[in-house]
Design a protein around this motif. Sequence first.
Motif, PDB file in Angstrom:
ATOM      1  N   THR A  79     -43.337 -19.994 110.162  1.00  0.00           N
ATOM      2  CA  THR A  79     -42.950 -21.383 109.997  1.00  0.00           C
ATOM      3  C   THR A  79     -41.540 -21.752 110.296  1.00  0.00           C
ATOM      4  N   ALA A  80     -41.154 -20.609 108.407  1.00  0.00           N
ATOM      5  CA  ALA A  80     -39.911 -21.149 108.439  1.00  0.00           C
ATOM      6  C   ALA A  80     -38.640 -20.518 109.345  1.00  0.00           C
ATOM      7  N   TRP A  81     -39.028 -19.178 109.527  1.00  0.00           N
ATOM      8  CA  TRP A  81     -38.885 -18.392 111.058  1.00  0.00           C
ATOM      9  C   TRP A  81     -38.143 -19.793 112.118  1.00  0.00           C
ATOM     10  N   LYS A  82     -38.908 -20.379 112.643  1.00  0.00           N
ATOM     11  CA  LYS A  82     -39.195 -21.112 113.477  1.00  0.00           C
ATOM     12  C   LYS A  82     -38.615 -22.360 113.156  1.00  0.00           C
ATOM     13  N   LEU A  83     -38.430 -22.876 111.990  1.00  0.00           N
ATOM     14  CA  LEU A  83     -37.834 -24.221 111.862  1.00  0.00           C
ATOM     15  C   LEU A  83     -36.151 -23.454 111.320  1.00  0.00           C
ATOM     16  N   GLU A  84     -35.793 -22.080 110.632  1.00  0.00           N
ATOM     17  CA  GLU A  84     -34.810 -21.537 110.689  1.00  0.00           C
ATOM     18  C   GLU A  84     -33.959 -21.241 112.117  1.00  0.00           C
ATOM     19  N   LYS A  85     -34.524 -21.116 113.130  1.00  0.00           N
ATOM     20  CA  LYS A  85     -34.133 -20.706 114.397  1.00  0.00           C
ATOM     21  C   LYS A  85     -33.432 -22.145 115.202  1.00  0.00           C
ATOM     22  N   GLU A 136     -41.209 -15.929  97.128  1.00  0.00           N
ATOM     23  CA  GLU A 136     -40.996 -17.349  96.117  1.00  0.00           C
ATOM     24  C   GLU A 136     -40.580 -17.934  97.393  1.00  0.00           C
ATOM     25  N   ARG A 137     -40.356 -18.392  98.179  1.00  0.00           N
ATOM     26  CA  ARG A 137     -40.243 -18.834  99.355  1.00  0.00           C
ATOM     27  C   ARG A 137     -41.314 -19.365  99.888  1.00  0.00           C
ATOM     28  N   GLN A 138     -42.344 -18.186  99.922  1.00  0.00           N
ATOM     29  CA  GLN A 138     -43.046 -18.971 100.137  1.00  0.00           C
ATOM     30  C   GLN A 138     -43.555 -20.368  99.759  1.00  0.00           C
ATOM     31  N   TYR A 139     -44.213 -19.446  98.304  1.00  0.00           N
ATOM     32  CA  TYR A 139     -44.729 -20.253  97.326  1.00  0.00           C
ATOM     33  C   TYR A 139     -43.856 -21.909  97.126  1.00  0.00           C
ATOM     34  N   ILE A 140     -42.282 -21.847  97.164  1.00  0.00           N
ATOM     35  CA  ILE A 140     -41.397 -22.698  96.778  1.00  0.00           C
ATOM     36  C   ILE A 140     -41.833 -23.899  98.101  1.00  0.00           C
ATOM     37  N   TRP A 179     -33.057 -16.833  99.663  1.00  0.00           N
ATOM     38  CA  TRP A 179     -32.743 -17.598 100.120  1.00  0.00           C
ATOM     39  C   TRP A 179     -31.810 -18.565  98.580  1.00  0.00           C
ATOM     40  N   LEU A 180     -31.078 -18.745  99.114  1.00  0.00           N
ATOM     41  CA  LEU A 180     -30.642 -20.082  97.876  1.00  0.00           C
ATOM     42  C   LEU A 180     -31.618 -21.267  97.424  1.00  0.00           C
ATOM     43  N   LEU A 181     -32.153 -20.936  96.244  1.00  0.00           N
ATOM     44  CA  LEU A 181     -33.057 -21.762  95.328  1.00  0.00           C
ATOM     45  C   LEU A 181     -32.512 -23.075  95.768  1.00  0.00           C
ATOM     46  N   SER A 182     -32.047 -23.489  95.021  1.00  0.00           N
ATOM     47  CA  SER A 182     -30.783 -24.675  95.570  1.00  0.00           C
ATOM     48  C   SER A 182     -31.223 -25.708  97.076  1.00  0.00           C
ATOM     49  N   ASP A 183     -31.202 -24.826  98.665  1.00  0.00           N
ATOM     50  CA  ASP A 183     -31.253 -24.918  99.228  1.00  0.00           C
ATOM     51  C   ASP A 183     -33.050 -25.566  99.665  1.00  0.00           C
ATOM     52  N   LEU A 184     -33.263 -24.317  99.118  1.00  0.00           N
ATOM     53  CA  LEU A 184     -34.941 -24.779  99.094  1.00  0.00           C
ATOM     54  C   LEU A 184     -35.228 -25.784  98.688  1.00  0.00           C
ATOM     55  N   LEU A 185     -34.979 -26.096  97.383  1.00  0.00           N
ATOM     56  CA  LEU A 185     -35.083 -27.582  96.393  1.00  0.00           C
ATOM     57  C   LEU A 185     -34.650 -28.978  97.655  1.00  0.00           C
ATOM     58  N   TYR A 186     -33.326 -28.177  97.893  1.00  0.00           N
ATOM     59  CA  TYR A 186     -32.607 -30.007  98.341  1.00  0.00           C
ATOM     60  C   TYR A 186     -33.678 -30.006  99.974  1.00  0.00           C
TER      61      TYR A 186
END
Length: 78
Positions: free
Chosen positions: A43-49, A32-36, A66-73
């Motif tokens: 790429t998410a891992w590199k950005l997170e790091k 779902e994180r990938q879809y959102i 991941w918290l949905l609110s974190d992803l939407l923000y």
Amino acid sequence: MSTTSIIPTPEQRLQILHVYGEKCDRLVREKERQYITSISRSTAWKLEKAGRFPQRKSLGAKSCGWLLSDLLYWINER
């Protein structure tokens, strides 16, 4: 974008959930994180790091989310 700018306050979390029509916050798994976010796992891992993507929350020894609110923000701030 600095690390602190992608960590929303409790008020910002509630506001972003309201904007997207979500009634409450919840944990989101990888698929779902990938879809959102429309970005790949690597790429998410590199950005997170680099401190430019929301941090994962541990759900046990072998799972995370991941918290949905974190992803939407994060999306809204891009």
